[in-house]
Design an enzyme around this catalytic site. Structure first.
Site, PDB file in Angstrom:
ATOM      1  N   ARG A 146       0.841  -1.199   0.000  1.00  0.00           N
ATOM      2  CA  ARG A 146       0.000   0.000   0.000  1.00  0.00           C
ATOM      3  C   ARG A 146       0.876   1.249   0.000  1.00  0.00           C
ATOM      4  O   ARG A 146       0.565   2.235  -0.671  1.00  0.00           O
ATOM      5  CB  ARG A 146      -0.943   0.008   1.211  1.00  0.00           C
ATOM      6  CG  ARG A 146      -2.010  -1.064   1.167  1.00  0.00           C
ATOM      7  CD  ARG A 146      -2.936  -0.980   2.372  1.00  0.00           C
ATOM      8  NE  ARG A 146      -3.825   0.174   2.306  1.00  0.00           N
ATOM      9  CZ  ARG A 146      -4.617   0.555   3.309  1.00  0.00           C
ATOM     10  NH1 ARG A 146      -4.599  -0.108   4.456  1.00  0.00           N
ATOM     11  NH2 ARG A 146      -5.406   1.607   3.173  1.00  0.00           N
ATOM     12  N   CYS A 189      -1.411   6.328   8.855  1.00  0.00           N
ATOM     13  CA  CYS A 189      -1.745   5.036   8.255  1.00  0.00           C
ATOM     14  C   CYS A 189      -2.891   5.289   7.288  1.00  0.00           C
ATOM     15  O   CYS A 189      -2.872   6.285   6.570  1.00  0.00           O
ATOM     16  CB  CYS A 189      -2.101   4.010   9.332  1.00  0.00           C
ATOM     17  SG  CYS A 189      -3.417   4.542  10.458  1.00  0.00           S
TER      18      CYS A 189
END
Length: 229
Positions: A146, A189
């Site tokens: 990611r 995050c």
């Protein structure tokens, strides 16, 4: 000192079996607010104080939060610290070897007074202004794929904040000198949850000045440039 166990798993998991005596913190209701950027905004001081009071968290309570690797226990640890309560830690649910309870736990309510800690968050405006500031190290706690922008299972845009280093929240190896020796640290995050796992590790390693970007990538991708590769 009283110990308060807090189960930070979804309600159905708590009802199916929790550590005896543990109260429940619903991740989406108790540990998430309704205002602010990103998928999981911070709760207000009043809302968090109401939950903590009902959960029996007083000034001398040691809170031990647990989850199943989702990061929500660390989110509760961070929120307690953010609102002025340093007596907290986390354990994994898998570490428990004793019996489980399905009872509705009753605790004596207390009066939790929220005292918001200053200087422990960063916002998108600051990060936009400081993208080229070498003093600031921005850390992405998401999975490496990611971070690289190869996949994005949740947000509509893949990638990272330009210049961000990757420290996957599931990585149990020692923190690198690059992070520990950085002049300033901001961790993000996807939505401000698993970043708290990395922040917990940084505090244990002596970097209690590291900050959280609460909006994280779920806010950033609509406001700032995105880097891939």
């Amino acid at each position: 000192m009283e110990i308060r166990l807090v189960d930070c798993r979804p309600a159905e998991a708590y009802r199916a079996g929790h550590l005896p005596g543990a109260v429940h913190a619903d991740p989406e209701r108790d540990l998430t607010g309704t205002g602010g950027g990103g998928r999981h905004p911070l709760p207000t001081a009043d809302a968090f104080a109401a939950w903590a009071s009902g959960a029996g968290v007083g000034p001398d309570t040691l809170v031990v939060a647990y989850d199943e690797g989702t990061g929500w226990a660390a989110r509760l640890w961070w929120l307690l610290r953010h609102f002025g309560h340093d007596g907290a830690g986390t354990i994994p649910f898998s570490a428990w070897r004793g019996p489980l309870s399905t009872a509705d736990e009753e605790v004596e309510p207390t009066s939790f007074v929220a005292r918001v800690r200053s200087g422990d968050t960063a916002d998108a405006g600051e990060l936009l202004e400081r993208l080229d500031d070498p003093r600031l190290v921005v850390v992405d706690a998401r999975a490496p794929e990611r971070w690289r922008g190869e996949v994005e299972p949740i947000d509509p845009v893949a990638g990272r904040i330009p210049g961000a280093r990757n420290r996957f929240f599931e990585d149990a190896s020692p923190l690198s000198p690059e992070l520990l020796d950085a002049e300033e640290l901001v961790v993000y995050c996807g939505s401000g949850v698993t970043a708290c796992v990395v922040l917990h590790g940084l505090v244990l390693a002596g970097r209690d000045d590291a900050r959280l970007y609460p909006g994280s990538f779920s806010e950033w991708h609509g406001l700032g440039p995105v880097e891939r590769g």
